[in-house]
Enzyme design. Structure first.
Site, PDB file in Angstrom:
ATOM      1  N   GLU A 271       0.832  -1.221   0.000  1.00 28.13           N
ATOM      2  CA  GLU A 271       0.000   0.000   0.000  1.00 28.13           C
ATOM      3  C   GLU A 271       0.862   1.265   0.000  1.00 28.13           C
ATOM      4  O   GLU A 271       0.749   2.130   0.866  1.00 28.13           O
ATOM      5  CB  GLU A 271      -0.973  -0.024   1.175  1.00 28.13           C
ATOM      6  CG  GLU A 271      -1.968  -1.175   1.029  1.00 28.13           C
ATOM      7  CD  GLU A 271      -3.109  -1.172   2.024  1.00 28.13           C
ATOM      8  OE1 GLU A 271      -2.941  -0.638   3.125  1.00 28.13           O
ATOM      9  OE2 GLU A 271      -4.174  -1.720   1.688  1.00 28.13           O
TER      10      GLU A 271
ATOM     11  N   GLU B  77      -5.579  -8.325  -1.657  1.00 24.48           N
ATOM     12  CA  GLU B  77      -6.324  -8.190  -0.396  1.00 24.48           C
ATOM     13  C   GLU B  77      -7.765  -7.885  -0.740  1.00 24.48           C
ATOM     14  O   GLU B  77      -8.031  -7.011  -1.582  1.00 24.48           O
ATOM     15  CB  GLU B  77      -5.780  -7.054   0.481  1.00 24.48           C
ATOM     16  CG  GLU B  77      -4.466  -7.342   1.143  1.00 24.48           C
ATOM     17  CD  GLU B  77      -4.051  -6.265   2.147  1.00 24.48           C
ATOM     18  OE1 GLU B  77      -4.931  -5.642   2.777  1.00 24.48           O
ATOM     19  OE2 GLU B  77      -2.837  -6.043   2.273  1.00 24.48           O
TER      20      GLU B  77
HETATM   21  C1  BG6 Z   1      -4.718  -3.107   4.426  1.00 26.81           C
HETATM   22  C2  BG6 Z   1      -3.409  -3.619   4.966  1.00 26.81           C
HETATM   23  O1  BG6 Z   1      -4.728  -1.731   4.610  1.00 26.81           O
HETATM   24  O2  BG6 Z   1      -5.897  -3.500   5.020  1.00 26.81           O
HETATM   25  C3  BG6 Z   1      -3.510  -4.776   5.933  1.00 26.81           C
HETATM   26  O3  BG6 Z   1      -2.503  -3.936   3.933  1.00 26.81           O
HETATM   27  C4  BG6 Z   1      -4.740  -4.586   6.801  1.00 26.81           C
HETATM   28  O4  BG6 Z   1      -2.312  -4.840   6.665  1.00 26.81           O
HETATM   29  C5  BG6 Z   1      -5.964  -4.606   5.901  1.00 26.81           C
HETATM   30  O5  BG6 Z   1      -4.851  -5.512   7.822  1.00 26.81           O
HETATM   31  C6  BG6 Z   1      -7.286  -4.536   6.621  1.00 26.81           C
HETATM   32  O6  BG6 Z   1      -7.310  -3.434   7.477  1.00 26.81           O
HETATM   33  P1  BG6 Z   1      -7.655  -3.593   9.014  1.00 26.81           P
HETATM   34  O7  BG6 Z   1      -7.468  -2.260   9.591  1.00 26.81           O
HETATM   35  O8  BG6 Z   1      -9.059  -4.074   9.059  1.00 26.81           O
HETATM   36  O9  BG6 Z   1      -6.694  -4.609   9.538  1.00 26.81           O
END
Ligand code: BG6
Length: 475
Positions: free
Chosen positions: A178, A372
């Site tokens: 990111e 993701e």
């Molecule tokens: C992304 C990151 O921003 O979102 C992860 O790359 C992160 O590390 C994921 O865990 C989900 O966000 P959160 O805050 O729900 O863990």
């Protein structure tokens, strides 16, 4: 639904959110190890302690879900689901505990050798994020992180060490997680800016140095193994104008350019886009970009483009004054009355994923991977131990359908690794109760629980999806 034959189905995690063992076997402390746990209400505002005080506070990354010790059990479960690929990150501080050493820590290198060997046993391809919010704390404290050009060299040494060591074990790499978080005020810490207040010029100078570090890694990696596929990774937050009022549309375009397009343009096209020059001029931001830098960026472009996709948002001309703001991953925006939200207020938008895949592909025309995607939700363990997460199945089903549609549109999508494929610590809040996994981990927000793993209903569903290469989505 026809996914390509070699489509890379899998899951994703990051070291600081699951490994634990934060100071074992020579590991140093990363910036993530200084984050206390937060809560839903303090989203993205977890306390960051300059000095770690474990007697007084709980730091979730210190134990994580203990995958440092339980990786064999976890990988066996990923294999049972049929994973073709596993996205994971290497903790920089296991390899270079402070970040500025010349020689790596052998115990750290050996650990990842063991992990890759375990994955190979099941034919699972590793996809490695070199830096996932895990900068050595020392580099921030002593150098102001990437604001200092020497950090580019430390990163290059780290990446080169990995490339040489795992030359025959890892093919897919991502330079920075990111990377566009660095365009945001609260993203400064990720690049090591936490000693004092920093100007916007300094923020963008640090980000520029991150681009240079990434380009150097791409060049070094290809020289070590020409078969390496080295990609970029962005948090992609698709933005719709709140209304068709031209002012809203224009504001959307400008916000989107800066957050979603800028970093990808640099890493894929190899140069700064014209709109950032305009932004820099307008805001008196003076980033030093030499001719040698320009050449480096041009030569160090990535092979494929990856991104996280959780949600979309709306933008309005008067964004700052609006009361109808939505929650979100790194970025909020205005709410969209046509979308439902997750338990954490993130707007769920499967069709937006098809739109996004087309938007990115038409801009870059290189292979894409969704690395993701997922639903952070509260899970309920039933008396018989089962977890019936139909809401998660529904979320994935709708997103997979839209990925299939995008492939039919002609998008070259090569893989999909849902986030937090095993429950882990939330990056934004530090909570365990914000669960994403197909595998449940017995651990609560205060660090209690056996850490035992158990498959959720979605585990069996995803297994069937992979087995049928995306054709059987029924539950
Ligand atoms: C992304 C990151 O921003 O979102 C992860 O790359 C992160 O590390 C994921 O865990 C989900 O966000 P959160 O805050 O729900 O863990």
């Amino acid at each position: 639904m026809s996914f390509p034959k070699n489509f890379l189905w899998g899951g994703a995690t990051a070291a600081n959110q699951c490994e634990g063992a934060w100071n074992s076997d020579g590991k140093g402390d990363s910036i993530s190890d200084h984050n206390r746990s937060g809560s839903r209400t303090s989203n993205t505002h977890r306390s960051f302690d300059f000095v770690i005080d474990t007697d007084k506070y709980y730091y979730p990354s210190h134990t994580g879900i203990d995958s440092y010790h339980r990786y064999k059990e976890d990988i066996a479960l990923f294999a049972e689901m049929g994973y073709k690929v596993y996205r994971m990150s290497i903790a920089w501080t296991r390899i270079f505990p402070k970040g500025d050493e010349d020689q790596p820590n052998e115990a750290g290198l050996q650990y990842y050798d063991d992990v890759f060997d375990e994955l190979a046993k099941y034919g699972i391809e590793p996809l490695v994020t070199i830096s996932h919010f895990e900068l050595p704390f020392h580099l921030g404290e002593a150098y102001d992180g990437f604001l200092d050009k020497r950090t580019i060299g430390f990163y290059e040494n780290y990446a080169t060490t990995l490339f040489k060591r795992y030359k025959n074990k890892v093919k897919y790499w991502l330079t920075f997680n990111e990377i566009n978080f660095g365009t945001m005020e609260h993203g400064k810490r990720i690049n090591g800016l936490f000693n004092r207040e920093y100007t916007e010029t300094e923020q963008y100078q640090a980000l520029h140095n991150v681009f240079l570090a990434s380009a150097k890694a791409v060049i070094a990696g290809h020289a070590i193994n020409p078969d390496f596929q080295i990609g970029c990774m962005l948090a992609y937050i698709t933005m719709y104008p709140k209304t068709c009022k031209p002012e809203d549309v224009l504001k959307t375009q400008q916000t989107n350019e800066k957050f979603n397009y800028f970093c990808g343009d640099v890493q894929v096209k190899g140069h700064y886009p014209y709109f950032m020059k305009r932004y820099f001029e307008k805001n008196q931001i003076q980033v030093e970009i030499t001719d040698a830098d320009k050449k480096l960026l041009q030569e160090g472009t990535v092979d494929y483009y990856t991104f996280s996709y959780y949600m979309t948002t709306c933008i309005a001309d008067d964004l700052d004054k609006r009361s109808d703001k939505s929650g979100g991953n790194l970025f909020g925006g205005v709410s969209n009355e046509y979308l439902e939200t997750s338990d954490w207020g993130w707007q769920i938008d499967p069709i937006g994923l098809r739109y996004t895949l087309n938007q990115i592909y038409s801009r870059y025309e290189i292979p894409l991977m969704v690395v993701e995607n997922g639903l952070g939700a509260f899970d309920q363990v039933e008396a018989d131990g089962t977890i019936n997460d139909d809401y998660r199945i529904d979320y994935f089903k709708r997103h997979i359908i839209e990925m299939g549609n995008a492939i039919e549109d002609g998008v070259d999508l090569i893989g999909y690794t849902p986030w937090g494929c095993i429950d882990l610590i939330s990056a934004g809040t530090g909570e365990m109760s914000k669960r994403y996994g197909f595998i449940y981990v017995d651990r609560d927000d205060e660090g209690n629980g056996s850490l035992d793993r158990s498959p959720k209903k979605s585990f069996y569903w995803y297994k069937q999806v992979i087995e049928s290469n995306g054709e059987n989505l029924s539950n």
